[in-house]
Enzyme design. Structure first.
Site, PDB file in Angstrom:
ATOM      1  N   ASN A 120      16.636  98.270  40.880  1.00 42.02           N
ATOM      2  CA  ASN A 120      18.021  99.143  40.773  1.00 42.02           C
ATOM      3  C   ASN A 120      17.738 100.369  41.375  1.00 42.02           C
ATOM      4  OD1 ASN A 120      20.347 100.422  40.249  1.00 42.02           O
ATOM      5  ND2 ASN A 120      20.047 100.523  38.076  1.00 42.02           N
ATOM      6  N   LYS A 168      19.755 102.472  42.143  1.00 42.10           N
ATOM      7  CA  LYS A 168      20.831 103.556  41.903  1.00 42.10           C
ATOM      8  C   LYS A 168      21.315 104.061  43.112  1.00 42.10           C
ATOM      9  CE  LYS A 168      18.514 103.917  37.642  1.00 42.10           C
ATOM     10  NZ  LYS A 168      18.312 104.469  36.375  1.00 42.10           N
ATOM     11  N   HIS A 198      25.710  99.416  33.470  1.00 43.74           N
ATOM     12  CA  HIS A 198      24.481 100.179  33.572  1.00 43.74           C
ATOM     13  C   HIS A 198      24.929 101.499  32.462  1.00 43.74           C
ATOM     14  CE1 HIS A 198      21.294 102.693  34.498  1.00 43.74           C
ATOM     15  NE2 HIS A 198      20.458 101.814  34.606  1.00 43.74           N
ATOM     16  N   GLU A 253      24.352 104.171  32.921  1.00 42.65           N
ATOM     17  CA  GLU A 253      24.899 105.545  33.733  1.00 42.65           C
ATOM     18  C   GLU A 253      26.221 105.249  34.074  1.00 42.65           C
ATOM     19  OE1 GLU A 253      21.816 105.159  36.562  1.00 42.65           O
ATOM     20  OE2 GLU A 253      20.330 105.987  35.243  1.00 42.65           O
ATOM     21  N   GLU A 269      17.931  98.365  28.059  1.00 42.75           N
ATOM     22  CA  GLU A 269      17.404  99.524  28.565  1.00 42.75           C
ATOM     23  C   GLU A 269      17.750 100.622  27.605  1.00 42.75           C
ATOM     24  OE1 GLU A 269      17.150  99.388  33.217  1.00 42.75           O
ATOM     25  OE2 GLU A 269      19.254  99.858  32.636  1.00 42.75           O
ATOM     26  N   GLY A 284      14.354 106.796  33.290  1.00 45.80           N
ATOM     27  CA  GLY A 284      13.987 108.098  34.274  1.00 45.80           C
ATOM     28  C   GLY A 284      13.244 109.131  33.514  1.00 45.80           C
ATOM     29  N   SER A 295      11.454 103.515  32.539  1.00 44.51           N
ATOM     30  CA  SER A 295      10.318 103.961  32.971  1.00 44.51           C
ATOM     31  C   SER A 295       9.092 102.842  32.852  1.00 44.51           C
ATOM     32  CB  SER A 295       9.806 104.779  32.153  1.00 44.51           C
ATOM     33  OG  SER A 295      10.740 105.841  31.985  1.00 44.51           O
TER      34      SER A 295
HETATM   35  P1  13P Z   1      13.789 103.916  35.668  1.00 51.65           P
HETATM   36  O1  13P Z   1      12.836 102.744  35.861  1.00 51.65           O
HETATM   37  O2  13P Z   1      13.927 105.106  36.644  1.00 51.65           O
HETATM   38  O3  13P Z   1      13.373 104.685  34.194  1.00 51.65           O
HETATM   39  O4  13P Z   1      15.292 103.477  35.628  1.00 51.65           O
HETATM   40  C1  13P Z   1      15.550 102.424  34.656  1.00 51.65           C
HETATM   41  C2  13P Z   1      16.920 101.908  34.958  1.00 51.65           C
HETATM   42  O5  13P Z   1      17.824 102.342  34.658  1.00 51.65           O
HETATM   43  C3  13P Z   1      17.187 100.649  35.716  1.00 51.65           C
HETATM   44  O6  13P Z   1      18.210 100.215  35.688  1.00 51.65           O
END
Ligand code: 13P
Length: 248
Positions: free
Chosen positions: A9, A11, A93, A95, A165, A171, A211
């Protein structure tokens, strides 16, 4: 037998020219038992398709609007994504839930609209640190899954992918332990079984995200109910993403 899925992903990262650069270094040896997927921003989907269409790697989108077409300025429909060769769409997601205020019900509609177009939704679920500390993880995940499942038939539920997640792990460089991720993945599979039966519980793939890197992916995949990873930061460089694929 569920096939392992390693999904990236991106983003809101990588311009079209940066995407071209990415694919110049995207060289790997195909593994029969692992499916590879990239979900770039909408603007990068055509160039991603150009580089991937003669490979086994799939591409998808990070979001969608749950209507076939119409007056929804700025939005993208499931059929637009299908027309670009997308096969997967990330829905809900954290976010988008947290920053853009998407509700469980709205995310459920996205999952339903994606399935209707013959694409595979990746439904994201997961708890905040506060919810985790208050031992509300299972409650939160039940709500997220329940809102989507209430709109779906059993045969549709069988086709979806669910990504667990934990928000605090995204992150942060602080992944969940494989044991903790397995505990929640088992709970998710149990929830699928209650809602749609044994066949659905056996076919739904559950990914862990938060992560994930080349060093920890194998630990997650050793767990019985974890079928892959949803990778953010480490999917932005071909070397780190392919190292995860190699170790999967
Ligand atoms: P990270 O791998 O950067 O922690 O992000 C995970 C994520 O949100 C994937 O959708």
């Amino acid at each position: 037998m569920r096939q392992t899925l390693i999904a990236g992903n991106w983003k809101m990262n990588l311009t079209v020219s940066e995407t071209e650069e990415f694919f110049k270094n995207f060289k790997f040896r195909k593994k029969e038992n692992v499916e590879l997927l990239l979900c770039p921003p909408f603007t990068d989907i055509p160039i991603t398709r150009f580089f991937l269409e003669r490979t086994s790697v799939k591409w998808g989108a990070q979001d969608v609007y749950p209507s076939p077409k119409g007056a929804f300025t700025g939005e993208i429909s499931p059929s637009m994504l299908k027309d670009l060769g997308c096969t997967y769409v990330i829905c809900g997601h954290s976010e988008r839930r947290q920053i853009l205020g998407e509700s469980d019900e709205f995310v459920g509609k996205k999952v339903q609209a994606v399935l209707k177009e013959g694409l595979t939704p990746i439904l994201c679920v997961g708890e905040t640190l506060e919810e985790r500390e208050a031992e509300k993880t299972e409650k939160r995940i039940s709500e997220e899954i329940g809102a989507a499942f209430s709109l779906l038939k059993k045969e549709e539920i069988e086709k979806i992918v669910i990504a667990y997640e934990p928000i605090w792990a995204i992150g942060s460089g602080r992944a969940a332990t494989a044991e903790d991720a397995e505990k929640i993945s088992f709970f998710i599979r149990h929830t699928v079984k209650e809602a749609a039966g044994k066949k659905a519980a056996e076919s739904v793939r559950i990914l862990y995200g938060g992560s994930v890197n080349a060093d920890n992916i194998a630990d997650f995949l050793k767990e019985k109910d974890i079928d892959g990873g949803l990778i953010g930061g480490a999917s932005l460089k071909p070397e780190s993403f392919l190292a995860i694929y190699k170790n999967a």
